[in-house]
Design an enzyme around this catalytic site. Sequence first.
Site, short mmCIF file in Angstrom:
data_model
loop_
_atom_site.label_atom_id
_atom_site.label_comp_id
_atom_site.label_asym_id
_atom_site.label_seq_id
_atom_site.Cartn_x
_atom_site.Cartn_y
_atom_site.Cartn_z
N GLU A 101 7.34 39.36 32.14
CA GLU A 101 5.64 38.62 31.94
C GLU A 101 5.84 37.67 31.00
O GLU A 101 6.68 37.44 30.07
CB GLU A 101 4.82 39.67 31.52
CG GLU A 101 3.43 39.35 31.52
CD GLU A 101 2.61 40.42 31.29
OE1 GLU A 101 2.64 41.73 31.98
OE2 GLU A 101 1.48 40.26 30.50
N ASP A 103 2.89 35.06 29.48
CA ASP A 103 1.27 35.34 29.40
C ASP A 103 0.70 33.84 28.48
O ASP A 103 1.10 33.43 27.45
CB ASP A 103 1.11 36.35 28.21
CG ASP A 103 1.30 37.65 28.85
OD1 ASP A 103 1.28 37.77 30.17
OD2 ASP A 103 1.42 38.62 28.24
N GLU A 105 -3.03 33.90 27.39
CA GLU A 105 -4.50 34.77 27.30
C GLU A 105 -5.47 34.16 26.48
O GLU A 105 -4.74 33.77 25.25
CB GLU A 105 -4.27 36.30 26.84
CG GLU A 105 -3.41 37.12 27.78
CD GLU A 105 -3.34 38.45 27.33
OE1 GLU A 105 -3.38 39.41 27.92
OE2 GLU A 105 -2.99 38.79 26.19
#
Length: 279
Positions: A101, A103, A105
């Site tokens: 993953e 990210d 955010e």
Amino acid sequence: MAAAFSPSQILLLSILFTALTSASADFYRDAEITWGDGRANILDGGRQLTLSLDQYSGSGFQSKNEYLFGRFDMQMKLVPGNSAGTVTTFFLSSQGAGHDEIDFEFLGNSSGEPYTVHTNVYAGGKGDKEQQFRLWFDPTSSFHTYSIVWNPQRIIFMVDNIPIRVFNNHEAIGTPFPKTQAMRVYCSLWNADDWATQGGRVKTDWSKAPFLAAYRNFNINSAASDSVNSAATWKTQELDAQGRNRLRWVQQKYMVYNYCSDSKRFAQRIPPECNRSRF
């Protein structure tokens, strides 16, 4: 000495990059809404997608295809006003317990307080590689471009084509790096008031709902789309001297958390990759 960039220079860079990435994108063609029960909507003939969050549910979408390496650009306009408790995302992920993953955010905050941009990298299901930043502009007043460059050598996080973080491949010293699992692009808007704002101390004000975030110009440059341009720069992209200066500027002025500097968290042993890179 790191180069300094004035607000007017940064604004000009943002405008120029927005113009360069304004080619028509099609959410109908490239994405599918996966959850939200009508809270996600594709608009303007596929050129824009909005996500909303209320006290009952958030919403999200994903790319129709999976990709192994590439450059992924998304223009976003974040939730305005009191966004405390909300999280707006743009990330890549594979599936399964040992997933990879990458990210972006965006952690909301009370009115007038800045967003926190949270970045992380997972490999084989393990993350703990967090860096967090503030932004040098209001991400709720207009669209800005957030980019992930992912190749076998490194991952570069960029905002309006300005690098904010580089995560290099340090497999040689035992640090896992995501390079074997294909990933989809995911975007979502959801409630995380148990941790997102000041560690969960500030809760979501549902009287302000529905909260709304907007996405446009979803652009993917990957191996699957390189038949026209076989020399795509993302395959070996790294920072030149100007890029390194911009990265230093961001990290010196706007970084608010770096896992490599968290001596309390890593009291026994700092992660080995932290000794290999100044960034």
